[in-house]
Design a protein around this motif. Structure first.
Motif, short mmCIF file in Angstrom:
data_model
loop_
_atom_site.label_atom_id
_atom_site.label_comp_id
_atom_site.label_asym_id
_atom_site.label_seq_id
_atom_site.Cartn_x
_atom_site.Cartn_y
_atom_site.Cartn_z
N ARG A 134 -25.67 40.85 38.10
CA ARG A 134 -26.37 41.72 38.31
C ARG A 134 -27.88 42.15 38.52
O ARG A 134 -28.25 41.07 37.50
N VAL A 135 -28.43 43.15 39.08
CA VAL A 135 -29.86 42.71 39.33
C VAL A 135 -30.59 43.54 39.73
O VAL A 135 -30.38 44.57 40.70
N ALA A 136 -31.91 43.60 38.81
CA ALA A 136 -32.27 45.04 38.82
C ALA A 136 -33.19 45.29 39.39
O ALA A 136 -34.34 43.70 39.55
N VAL A 137 -33.70 46.26 40.17
CA VAL A 137 -35.01 46.10 41.41
C VAL A 137 -35.14 47.50 41.34
O VAL A 137 -34.37 48.52 41.05
N GLN A 138 -36.40 48.04 41.79
CA GLN A 138 -36.73 49.06 42.00
C GLN A 138 -36.09 49.32 43.44
O GLN A 138 -36.50 49.08 44.03
N PHE A 139 -35.54 50.98 42.95
CA PHE A 139 -35.13 51.71 44.38
C PHE A 139 -35.83 51.86 45.42
O PHE A 139 -36.77 52.88 45.05
N GLY A 140 -35.60 51.38 46.41
CA GLY A 140 -36.61 51.98 47.76
C GLY A 140 -37.31 50.92 48.09
O GLY A 140 -38.20 51.04 48.60
N GLY A 141 -37.40 49.82 46.80
CA GLY A 141 -38.75 49.00 46.62
C GLY A 141 -38.45 47.49 47.47
O GLY A 141 -37.55 47.39 48.35
N MET A 142 -39.85 46.67 47.97
CA MET A 142 -39.61 45.74 48.80
C MET A 142 -38.40 44.90 48.15
O MET A 142 -37.91 44.04 49.64
N GLU A 162 -40.34 49.27 38.19
CA GLU A 162 -41.18 47.56 38.01
C GLU A 162 -40.60 47.61 36.77
O GLU A 162 -39.66 46.23 36.60
N ALA A 163 -41.45 47.50 35.67
CA ALA A 163 -41.18 46.73 35.64
C ALA A 163 -40.45 47.27 33.94
O ALA A 163 -39.80 46.06 33.14
N ALA A 164 -39.43 48.15 34.48
CA ALA A 164 -38.34 48.71 34.16
C ALA A 164 -37.04 47.75 33.92
O ALA A 164 -36.17 48.01 33.40
N ALA A 165 -37.24 46.81 35.00
CA ALA A 165 -36.48 46.16 35.67
C ALA A 165 -36.22 44.47 34.53
O ALA A 165 -35.15 44.17 34.31
N LEU A 166 -37.65 44.12 33.46
CA LEU A 166 -37.19 43.16 32.93
C LEU A 166 -36.74 43.44 32.24
O LEU A 166 -35.76 42.49 31.10
N SER A 167 -37.24 44.85 30.98
CA SER A 167 -36.26 45.72 30.04
C SER A 167 -35.05 45.71 30.17
O SER A 167 -34.05 45.34 28.98
N ALA A 168 -34.42 45.73 31.43
CA ALA A 168 -33.24 45.89 31.43
C ALA A 168 -32.18 44.63 31.49
O ALA A 168 -31.60 44.56 30.86
N VAL A 169 -33.21 43.12 31.91
CA VAL A 169 -32.98 42.08 31.47
C VAL A 169 -32.46 41.70 30.35
O VAL A 169 -32.04 41.13 29.42
N ALA A 170 -34.07 42.08 29.34
CA ALA A 170 -33.86 42.08 28.17
C ALA A 170 -32.74 42.98 26.65
O ALA A 170 -32.04 41.82 26.23
N ALA A 171 -32.13 43.80 27.56
CA ALA A 171 -31.42 44.29 27.34
C ALA A 171 -29.87 44.25 27.53
O ALA A 171 -29.15 44.77 26.43
N GLY A 172 -29.70 43.25 28.34
CA GLY A 172 -28.53 42.80 28.72
C GLY A 172 -27.79 43.90 29.95
O GLY A 172 -26.72 43.51 29.94
N SER A 173 -28.92 44.62 30.96
CA SER A 173 -28.23 45.38 31.49
C SER A 173 -27.77 44.89 32.56
O SER A 173 -27.65 45.48 33.89
N ALA A 174 -28.13 44.15 32.64
CA ALA A 174 -28.93 43.19 33.79
C ALA A 174 -28.64 41.77 34.16
O ALA A 174 -29.90 40.82 33.04
N ASP A 175 -28.60 40.19 34.75
CA ASP A 175 -28.53 39.43 34.77
C ASP A 175 -30.28 39.03 34.85
O ASP A 175 -30.62 37.91 34.32
N PHE A 176 -30.93 39.80 36.09
CA PHE A 176 -31.54 39.01 36.79
C PHE A 176 -32.32 40.76 37.34
O PHE A 176 -31.56 41.68 37.22
#
Length: 287
Positions: A134-142, A162-176
């Protein structure tokens, strides 16, 4: 006294000279799009005003070239669609081959890259190692575009911030999380993200420029000329220093010092003086 033809021409010339500065000062409207949460590059402040490095650069260009920018913010994927179809005129972004088929571009004014972030102790060297993760990324981003083009077979977790992608990793809802390193490092410095850290080498090194509505090609030389002027004057470097210098690390919250601690040195001095006087008095008594 009646005006002669010569005086008529002179009066007309004087009127034109008076009106010319007002006509020349009329700036050209320019609709500039962006993401409301893309700190520190462009974002919408709490009072609704546009802020960030990209905003400051475009305002400097506007002063040089007689433009009147109006900033509009919205969801990133829709903003790119608006740029392509004429809803806005200019949007700052990473340059890619896919985007070059949709937009025109100004000269680049930054070179940036992305980094993969995950839990401490992990290491990822290539996109194929993200298969099934599971990889968190900005929708439509690079990063979103790149992972799809690379056919990494990752499970993408779209984010609007973009910064919310890091929060998803910290919360465990994304692996990267894959996002620009400059944005990520500021978010990490702000604290509160646990043991999230960079787990791979720099990826996606790309130019950063102003994307331009393909129906407005005349804007490209205007923006390029403005960029060249603020680069030559040193203003571009000053704006980089102002907006993009690394954020200071957030100080950790340690235990408060006891209120009596500052008194200790004074007490020790007084105690030493008392001991010295006592010994001196005792020595005098023996004499």
């Amino acid at each position: 006294m009646p005006l002669t033809p010569a005086r008529h021409r002179l009066a007309g010339l004087l009127l034109a000279l008076v009106c010319l500065p007002a006509l020349a000062a009329d700036p050209l409207p320019l609709r500039v799009g962006g993401d409301p949460n893309y700190r520190p590059f462009h974002y919408q402040a709490e009072d609704g005003s546009p802020q960030g490095f990209d905003v400051a650069v475009m305002q400097a260009i506007a002063r040089e070239r007689g433009l009147a920018p109006r900033f509009e913010f919205g969801e990133w994927g829709r903003m790119l669609d608006r740029l392509e179809h004429g809803g806005v005129d200019v949007v700052p972004m990473f340059v890619s081959e896919d985007r070059a088929m949709r937009f025109r571009f100004s000269r680049p004014f930054l070179r940036r890259h992305h980094v993969l972030y995950g839990r401490r102790g992990q290491q990822v060297g290539s996109p194929d190692q993200l298969a099934g993760r599971r990889v968190a990324v900005q929708f439509g981003g690079m990063a979103w575009e790149w992972l799809i083009n690379e056919q990494a077979d990752a499970v993408l977790r779209p984010m609007n911030d973009e910064a919310a992608a890091l929060s998803a990793v910290a919360a465990g809802s994304a692996d990267f999380a894959l996002l620009p390193s400059d944005i990520a490092e500021r978010a990490l410095a702000a604290g509160g993200l646990g043991d999230v850290q960079a787990v791979g080498p720099p990826w996606l090194e790309r130019n950063y420029a102003f994307g331009v509505n393909p129906a407005r090609p005349e804007l490209v030389p205007e923006i390029d000329a403005g960029l060249q002027a603020i680069e030559a004057s040193g203003e571009l470097a000053r704006l980089q220093q102002q907006w993009l210098q690394p954020a200071p690390a957030k100080a950790g919250k340690g235990r408060p010092l006891p209120v009596w601690l500052p008194v200790v040195p004074v007490a020790l001095v007084l105690l030493g003086a008392m001991v010295f006087l006592a010994r001196r008095h005792a020595a005098a008594g023996r004499d």
